[in-house]
Structure formats: C-alpha cells, structure tokens
Scaffold this active site. Structure first.
Site, short mmCIF file in Angstrom:
data_model
loop_
_atom_site.label_atom_id
_atom_site.label_comp_id
_atom_site.label_asym_id
_atom_site.label_seq_id
_atom_site.Cartn_x
_atom_site.Cartn_y
_atom_site.Cartn_z
N HIS A 56 0.82 -1.21 0.00
CA HIS A 56 0.00 0.00 0.00
C HIS A 56 0.85 1.25 0.00
CE1 HIS A 56 0.64 -1.28 4.18
NE2 HIS A 56 0.69 0.00 4.49
N HIS B 60 0.91 5.20 1.18
CA HIS B 60 0.31 6.20 2.05
C HIS B 60 0.37 7.54 1.32
CE1 HIS B 60 0.59 4.02 6.03
NE2 HIS B 60 1.48 3.32 5.35
#
Ligand code: AMP
Length: 144
Positions: free
Chosen positions: A102, A104
């Site tokens: 992922h 951010h």
C-alpha cells in the site's frame, strides 16, 4: 487477482469490513487511514494480495502510482494541505504493519511535525562508491 482470507486489506476489498473509500477502479482501491498522521491521510492499495513493491505485478504497481497521482491533489484541495508525502513501508523493520502492499498519501501542513525521524547519516571515505558499486552489481544480477 490473489486473495488472502487473513488480510485486513483483502477483506476491505471484498467488502467484508468497512472503510471510508475515496477512489476505486478495476485494479485499485483507496480509502482513508483509520489512524491518520494528518486528517485526509489515505491509503492506495492494489486489488490483489502481495506484500510490497517487489512482488507487486507491474500492472498493479503502475495502477496504484497512477491513482495516487490523481488522488493526492484532490486530498490537498479537500484539506488545504500545501504538500504531501507518498510513502510505502516495505517489511516489518521498515514499519509495515499490514502485509498487503500500500501507498500512504499523507497531506502536509506548515510545522505539522509529522514524520520527524532520525538525523541523516554521512558516508565516510570510499563508503559511498562501495555502496554504489554493490547495488549496481545486484541490479545487474537481477537479485537486488
Ligand atoms: P503500514 O504501517 O505501512 O503497514 O500501514 C498500515 C496502515 O493501515 C496504518 O496507518 C493503519 O492505521 C492503517 N489501517 C489498518 N487497518 C485499517 C483499516 N481497517 N482501515 C483503514 N486503515 C487501516
């Protein structure tokens, strides 16, 4: 598309647990981080289970970065942020808590004191050239 029954982000993709979604397409999902560094902090995840940048299939890797490039300016406009950090933790030692790749997006404000870390190191003597050669060698060997 890989799915891991034990992965919290896979469960969000499957709709099994809720999330404040802000963007979605066939390869990408983005939602607000539940414990933000600044309000508007969002995560951009591939809709396939993999651990980090190195095992992420090329098309999903390209898709999360393309999505982040679109989402980040929208977060800035929505929050009044003047900039943002695009951050990806890879591995527990690097601070990765959720083992599903992922990005951010962390909106930044003047003097917000977010992400203050250790001071930067300095190479001595030939250390910089040695490090450069070592990494180049590993890249050439495709086992970096
Ligand atoms: P990392 O430390 O890079 O693995 O980041 C994981 C991030 O996921 C953290 O910032 C958590 O606050 C966030 N997070 C964990 N579970 C959820 C959830 N259910 N919904 C939204 N964000 C989450």
């Amino acid at each position: 598309m890989e799915f891991d029954n034990h992965c919290v982000f896979c469960k969000i993709i499957a709709g099994e647990i809720p999330a404040a979604k802000i963007y979605e397409d066939d390869k990408v999902l983005s939602f607000l981080d539940i414990a933000p560094f600044n309000f508007g902090h969002a995560l951009v995840i591939p809709k396939t289970h993999c651990h980090g940048i190195s095992d992420l299939p090329d098309d999903y890797r390209d898709a999360i970065f393309a999505a982040a490039a679109k989402i980040a300016p929208a977060i800035m406009r929505a929050t009044g942020a003047l900039g943002f950090n695009l951050l990806m933790n890879n591995g527990q030692v690097a601070g990765q808590e959720v083992p599903h790749a992922h990005l951010h997006i962390i909106p930044r404000f003047v003097d917000d004191k977010v992400l203050l870390g250790a001071s930067q190191k300095q190479y001595q003597g030939s250390e910089l050239a040695e490090m450069q050669a070592k990494i180049q060698e590993k890249i050439a060997a495709r086992n970096a």
